[in-house]
Enzyme design. Structure first.
Site: not given
Length: 210
Positions: A31-32, A109-110, A126, A128, A160, A192
């Protein structure tokens, strides 16, 4: 009477934007990634997607990337068993071969090993779905509603070794409504995310291009 001679000044060629090569890692629908593909298609946007890589052969986002004419690659984690670093060494080799300068996680997803994080230190982003440092990890929307917070949102950060602990690069917030369910809150936060991620990536690429 002769008309006075006039000189026409040639127009200077438009300055070509130097685009930073980026690779996107996905595990699902991407999606992103869609939002980033749209942004990178703009002539004035300073990033170019050189590779979309997934650890899942069935990730729907791969088809999206292919339809956009992007190079895709699958490095399935399953054949590597519990040897995460061996899997990530294959990923790193593909990233290096692509010429990417930045790695962008978009629903990957890892949990990454310190080895890969170190290899791409300060060059891996990333997003979140919470206003970090609040609610790291999974099920953030449920956690926000349960905690009774008035604001929720999303965060873009550097990756990180600590899960969702990297330096924050940008955030966007939405109000938490009394009528919210995890699904309705997630939908507003996702809107958003699609705005924030391209903006932050643009900022980081501008720094790299200098």
């Amino acid at each position: 009477m002769k008309k006075p001679h006039t000189r026409t000044r040639a127009k200077a060629p438009a300055k070509k934007i130097e685009k930073v090569p980026i690779a996107i890692l996905i595990s699902g629908r991407g999606s992103n990634m869609r939002a980033l593909i749209e942004a990178c298609a703009r002539p004035d946007y300073p990033a170019e997607i050189v590779l979309v890589l997934s650890n899942r052969p069935d990730a729907p986002g791969l088809e999206v990337a292919e339809e956009a004419g992007l190079k895709t690659l699958v490095i399935d984690h399953k054949p590597f068993g519990k040897d995460r670093e061996a899997h990530e060494r294959e990923i790193d080799a593909a990233l290096q071969a692509s010429g990417a300068m930045l790695v962008v996680l978009a629903g990957y997803m890892r949990v990454l090993t310190p080895w890969l994080v170190k290899a791409w230190e300060d060059r891996m982003l990333n997003i979140h779905p919470s206003l970090l440092p609040a609610f790291p990890g999974l099920h953030t929307h449920e956690a926000a509603i349960k905690a009774g917070v008035k604001e929720h949102g999303c965060t873009v950060h550097l990756v990180t070794s600590g899960v969702d602990e990297g330096p924050i690069l940008g955030q966007a917030s939405v109000p938490v409504l009394e009528t919210d369910t995890p699904e309705t809150l997630a939908a507003r936060v996702l809107e958003q995310e699609h705005l924030l991620y391209p903006d932050v990536l643009e900022m980081i690429c501008d720094v790299f291009a200098k």
